[in-house]
Scaffold this motif. Structure first.
Motif, PDB file in Angstrom:
ATOM      1  N   PRO A  73       2.930 -30.567  35.930  1.00  6.63           N
ATOM      2  CA  PRO A  73       3.879 -30.143  35.412  1.00  6.63           C
ATOM      3  C   PRO A  73       4.870 -29.618  34.568  1.00  6.63           C
ATOM      4  O   PRO A  73       5.376 -28.991  34.202  1.00  6.63           O
ATOM      5  N   ASN A  74       4.133 -30.374  33.900  1.00  8.11           N
ATOM      6  CA  ASN A  74       4.565 -29.929  32.033  1.00  8.11           C
ATOM      7  C   ASN A  74       4.160 -28.607  31.555  1.00  8.11           C
ATOM      8  O   ASN A  74       4.693 -28.342  30.589  1.00  8.11           O
ATOM      9  N   THR A  75       2.881 -27.770  32.138  1.00  6.19           N
ATOM     10  CA  THR A  75       2.682 -26.308  32.293  1.00  6.19           C
ATOM     11  C   THR A  75       2.610 -25.379  32.673  1.00  6.19           C
ATOM     12  O   THR A  75       2.605 -24.442  32.588  1.00  6.19           O
ATOM     13  N   THR A  76       3.150 -26.317  34.105  1.00  6.82           N
ATOM     14  CA  THR A  76       3.179 -24.643  35.223  1.00  6.82           C
ATOM     15  C   THR A  76       4.416 -24.379  35.519  1.00  6.82           C
ATOM     16  O   THR A  76       5.663 -24.772  34.366  1.00  6.82           O
ATOM     17  N   SER A  77       4.516 -22.693  35.916  1.00  5.60           N
ATOM     18  CA  SER A  77       5.743 -22.118  35.862  1.00  5.60           C
ATOM     19  C   SER A  77       5.891 -21.418  37.192  1.00  5.60           C
ATOM     20  O   SER A  77       5.193 -21.071  37.900  1.00  5.60           O
ATOM     21  N   SER A  78       8.106 -21.391  36.639  1.00  7.67           N
ATOM     22  CA  SER A  78       7.936 -20.720  38.200  1.00  7.67           C
ATOM     23  C   SER A  78       8.424 -19.162  37.671  1.00  7.67           C
ATOM     24  O   SER A  78       8.925 -17.820  38.708  1.00  7.67           O
ATOM     25  N   TYR A  79       7.502 -18.870  37.179  1.00 11.11           N
ATOM     26  CA  TYR A  79       7.505 -16.798  36.547  1.00 11.11           C
ATOM     27  C   TYR A  79       7.810 -16.061  38.172  1.00 11.11           C
ATOM     28  O   TYR A  79       7.873 -15.200  37.981  1.00 11.11           O
ATOM     29  N   GLY A  80       6.812 -16.532  38.220  1.00 11.75           N
ATOM     30  CA  GLY A  80       6.179 -15.736  39.274  1.00 11.75           C
ATOM     31  C   GLY A  80       7.372 -15.719  40.591  1.00 11.75           C
ATOM     32  O   GLY A  80       7.254 -14.176  41.283  1.00 11.75           O
ATOM     33  N   LEU A  81       7.894 -16.446  40.760  1.00  9.19           N
ATOM     34  CA  LEU A  81       9.433 -16.420  41.650  1.00  9.19           C
ATOM     35  C   LEU A  81       9.963 -15.628  40.983  1.00  9.19           C
ATOM     36  O   LEU A  81      11.245 -15.084  41.826  1.00  9.19           O
ATOM     37  N   GLY A  82      10.436 -15.404  39.909  1.00  6.57           N
ATOM     38  CA  GLY A  82      11.394 -14.307  39.373  1.00  6.57           C
ATOM     39  C   GLY A  82      10.774 -13.019  39.845  1.00  6.57           C
ATOM     40  O   GLY A  82      11.450 -11.719  39.779  1.00  6.57           O
ATOM     41  N   LEU A  83       9.240 -12.568  39.636  1.00  9.59           N
ATOM     42  CA  LEU A  83       9.011 -11.416  39.980  1.00  9.59           C
ATOM     43  C   LEU A  83       9.776 -10.971  41.479  1.00  9.59           C
ATOM     44  O   LEU A  83       9.213  -9.998  41.912  1.00  9.59           O
ATOM     45  N   LEU A  84       8.922 -12.146  42.211  1.00  7.53           N
ATOM     46  CA  LEU A  84       9.463 -11.469  44.034  1.00  7.53           C
ATOM     47  C   LEU A  84      11.198 -11.236  44.169  1.00  7.53           C
ATOM     48  O   LEU A  84      11.153 -10.303  44.980  1.00  7.53           O
ATOM     49  N   ILE A  85      11.704 -12.134  43.008  1.00  2.00           N
ATOM     50  CA  ILE A  85      12.863 -11.597  43.235  1.00  2.00           C
ATOM     51  C   ILE A  85      13.554 -10.420  42.833  1.00  2.00           C
ATOM     52  O   ILE A  85      14.336  -9.625  43.335  1.00  2.00           O
ATOM     53  N   THR A  86      13.169 -10.039  41.941  1.00  2.62           N
ATOM     54  CA  THR A  86      12.508  -8.593  40.678  1.00  2.62           C
ATOM     55  C   THR A  86      12.434  -7.900  41.919  1.00  2.62           C
ATOM     56  O   THR A  86      13.290  -6.392  42.023  1.00  2.62           O
ATOM     57  N   ALA A  87      11.267  -7.486  42.857  1.00  2.00           N
ATOM     58  CA  ALA A  87      10.971  -6.783  43.948  1.00  2.00           C
ATOM     59  C   ALA A  87      12.095  -6.945  44.911  1.00  2.00           C
ATOM     60  O   ALA A  87      12.407  -5.522  45.283  1.00  2.00           O
ATOM     61  N   ALA A  88      12.590  -8.154  45.624  1.00  2.00           N
ATOM     62  CA  ALA A  88      13.454  -7.823  45.934  1.00  2.00           C
ATOM     63  C   ALA A  88      14.623  -7.102  45.317  1.00  2.00           C
ATOM     64  O   ALA A  88      15.163  -6.234  47.214  1.00  2.00           O
ATOM     65  N   VAL A  89      15.245  -7.227  45.131  1.00  2.00           N
ATOM     66  CA  VAL A  89      16.698  -6.196  44.180  1.00  2.00           C
ATOM     67  C   VAL A  89      15.786  -5.164  44.410  1.00  2.00           C
ATOM     68  O   VAL A  89      16.530  -3.915  44.802  1.00  2.00           O
ATOM     69  N   GLU A  90      14.442  -4.618  43.488  1.00  2.00           N
ATOM     70  CA  GLU A  90      14.284  -3.257  43.780  1.00  2.00           C
ATOM     71  C   GLU A  90      13.436  -3.002  44.722  1.00  2.00           C
ATOM     72  O   GLU A  90      14.335  -1.294  45.040  1.00  2.00           O
ATOM     73  N   ALA A  91      13.823  -3.314  46.390  1.00  4.99           N
ATOM     74  CA  ALA A  91      13.318  -3.388  46.968  1.00  4.99           C
ATOM     75  C   ALA A  91      14.991  -2.526  48.286  1.00  4.99           C
ATOM     76  O   ALA A  91      15.170  -1.986  49.003  1.00  4.99           O
ATOM     77  N   GLY A  92      16.204  -3.209  47.711  1.00  4.04           N
ATOM     78  CA  GLY A  92      17.170  -2.508  47.864  1.00  4.04           C
ATOM     79  C   GLY A  92      18.295  -3.927  48.693  1.00  4.04           C
ATOM     80  O   GLY A  92      18.803  -2.955  49.096  1.00  4.04           O
TER      81      GLY A  92
END
Length: 368
Positions: free
Chosen positions: A101-120
């Motif tokens: 957990p020192n190096t793992t990232s939640s970046y991928g969740l941000g991509l999913l949220i962005t895709a949900a917003v773009e889906a309307g």
């Protein structure tokens, strides 16, 4: 007798659906069996909801906690999108020697949220749980356009350990007035003795020294979020510690926190099924003190207790005391490690073990 079978997943071995199927197969007979696999926001959240919510599932590209490409899903039901943080941040996406957990990232969740917003979507419900991250949602915020930066304005490396150098956020987040809902599997705060790092860090690969460092880093990052979004007391908000502190970042973004198991049970009409049941069987891989703080077993056992219905927990391993479980509404607990005499065997043969335990229970309860 009407038996309601409503388990969570057995992490690392069986999905909630597979667990319910194994229990039903083992029980057999002429008893009316009703299967309602569940999720508390962790792995399986989208799959469970997709069985009852009238929506469509969209496959979208994202990345895992180490930045490698993986596919995620959005369940789009009218204006509401349901996503699952574990599809991008899940511990199950990493080999044991990759968990850090020192190096793992939640970046991928941000991509999913962005895709949900773009889906309307105008509301995005995010299931939180089962994460490999402890970055306070910093990676998610970076993907949304506001990476944490140091005092010199340089973006920080990904991972929870680097947040001790965070000074501010370097950008603006535009979510088009989309409402965010954090469906959490725990009510833990962001920091402190009962916070994300102390309680969940070790299972994500953190050493004792790592835990101290990560908790201190989250404390620094909480201050950054409070200044950036004009809020206070972020460190102590219930649910802020969910998914390595992602809950706190969603709260900072104006998100509402709700119980993951409460949301799922309402969506699939479980209250009605509980009203009709004569016996309830639930369970999860590890039945421990965390299970009784907002997870599937707690929600189901409490509902059964309120109705005077016996509730049986089947689990991979049992680490709760009898009185602790009974106070939450659990009538009996049976584990695969007790059945097989070995945790390795329990992990290797979970479906077989669940079928055997269910068959034994059927013989016991159908005589009553």
């Amino acid at each position: 007798m009407r038996v309601l079978i409503c388990p969570d997943k057995f992490a690392g071995t069986l999905s909630a659906t597979a667990v319910a199927d194994a229990i039903a197969e083992g029980w057999g007979g002429d008893t009316t069996l009703v299967k309602r696999p569940l999720s508390d926001g962790g792995p399986g959240f989208v799959e469970v909801l997709a069985g009852s919510v009238n929506g469509r599932r969209l496959t979208v590209p994202t990345v895992d906690p180490l930045g490698r490409p993986v596919d995620g899903e959005i369940l789009l039901a009218g204006p509401v999108a349901y996503i699952e943080s574990a599809q991008a941040c899940g511990l199950h996406l990493l080999a044991k020697d990759e968990r850090d957990p020192n190096t793992t990232s939640s970046y991928g969740l941000g991509l999913l949220i962005t895709a949900a917003v773009e889906a309307g979507a105008t509301e995005v419900v995010i299931g939180l749980g089962g994460s490999a991250t402890n970055d306070g949602g910093a990676g998610m915020l970076a993907a949304l356009g506001a990476p944490p930066v140091d005092a010199a304005g340089y973006a920080l490396p990904y991972g929870g350990a680097y947040l001790n150098a965070a000074a501010t956020l370097g950008g603006r987040i535009e979510l088009r007035d989309v409402r965010l809902v954090a469906a959490t599997d725990v009510d833990s705060p962001m920091t402190g003795l009962h916070g994300a790092s102390n309680v969940f860090g070790p299972q994500k690969g953190a050493s004792r020294e790592d835990v101290y460092r990560l908790d201190a880093a989250l404390e620094v990052f909480a201050g950054v979020l409070e200044r950036a979004f004009g809020i206070s007391d972020l460190q102590t908000q219930p649910g802020g510690g969910a998914a390595g502190g992602i809950g706190a970042a969603l709260i900072a973004l104006g998100g509402r926190v709700t119980s993951g198991i409460g949301l799922v049970t309402a969506s699939i009409g479980l209250e009605h099924e509980l009203d009709q049941a004569g016996l309830v069987i639930t369970g999860e891989g590890s039945f421990d003190h965390q299970s009784l703080r907002g997870k599937v077993v707690a929600g189901i056992a409490n509902g059964a207790r309120d109705r005077g219905i016996p509730c049986i927990v089947l689990c991979g391993r049992n680490e709760t005391g009898y009185r602790e479980a009974a106070s939450a509404g659990v009538t009996e607990t049976h584990s695969l490690t007790e059945l097989f005499g070995s945790e390795d065997e329990a992990m290797a043969r979970p479906a077989e073990g669940l079928r055997e335990l269910a068959a034994r229970l059927a013989r016991q309860w159908e005589r009553l």
